[in-house]
Design an enzyme around this catalytic site. Structure first.
Site, short mmCIF file in Angstrom:
data_model
loop_
_atom_site.label_atom_id
_atom_site.label_comp_id
_atom_site.label_asym_id
_atom_site.label_seq_id
_atom_site.Cartn_x
_atom_site.Cartn_y
_atom_site.Cartn_z
N HIS A 188 79.53 -24.30 -9.26
CA HIS A 188 80.45 -24.85 -8.98
C HIS A 188 79.77 -26.44 -8.82
O HIS A 188 78.67 -26.62 -9.47
CB HIS A 188 80.52 -25.24 -7.03
N CYS A 239 77.46 -21.91 -2.43
CA CYS A 239 76.71 -22.67 -3.29
C CYS A 239 75.93 -23.02 -1.88
O CYS A 239 74.54 -23.52 -2.46
CB CYS A 239 77.59 -24.20 -2.91
N GLU A 251 78.37 -28.23 -6.53
CA GLU A 251 76.62 -27.71 -5.77
C GLU A 251 75.42 -27.11 -6.66
O GLU A 251 74.44 -27.32 -6.21
CB GLU A 251 76.94 -27.58 -4.32
N CYS A 267 80.71 -23.64 -0.46
CA CYS A 267 81.29 -22.81 -0.71
C CYS A 267 80.41 -21.65 -0.07
O CYS A 267 78.91 -22.58 0.19
CB CYS A 267 82.17 -22.11 -1.58
#
Length: 157
Positions: free
Chosen positions: A55, A88, A57, A85
């Protein structure tokens, strides 16, 4: 919302657009120092890297942990196109970043993306993840719904 915050969120949305153009899910993130200077940027690379943890991040935290010292991370702000999320948020927390600003909330993303029985959903707000830690993390968002939703238009579904 102050102009630098808006500008950084718009830049994160541009990174999300770039991730989409590169064949990935439309998510982007950037890290600034306390003065607002951009230190690092990252895109989502889940599909092209074939890595479920890639992801935006998490990619950013990995890069930041390798290149910045802990004091820089503690004073930094992570701007994200979408609310981080749970995975993250954990990476952000363990990376030592103590301020997060995001454009689109996870709840708003779920509404835009729609329910897909073949895709798991973990609806756990980043604030709840951060609250479980011993160090406070300042969270601001959601911001810029229209601009953030536009990045996802036509992508999900």
């Amino acid at each position: 919302m102050a102009d630098p915050t808006r500008a950084h969120l718009l830049a994160a949305l541009e990174l999300a657009d770039r991730a989409r153009a590169h064949g990935n899910h439309p998510f982007g993130a950037l890290l600034t120092d306390p003065a607002g200077n951009v230190l690092l940027t990252a895109e989502n690379t889940v599909l092209t890297d074939r890595d479920a943890t890639a992801h935006a991040e998490t990619n950013l935290v990995r890069q930041a942990s390798r290149t910045l010292d802990p004091a820089q991370l503690t004073g930094a702000t992570l701007y994200s196109s979408t609310e981080p999320c749970a995975m993250c948020a954990g990476a952000i927390y363990w990376g030592g970043i103590r301020r997060v600003v995001y454009a689109l909330s996870a709840t708003e993303l779920i509404a835009i993306a729609g329910a897909d029985p073949d895709e798991p959903v973990l609806d756990l707000p980043c604030r709840r993840v951060f609250e479980a830690g011993g160090e406070p993390v300042d969270v601001s968002g959601p911001h810029l719904f229209e601009e953030a939703a536009a990045v996802h238009a036509g992508y999900w579904g």
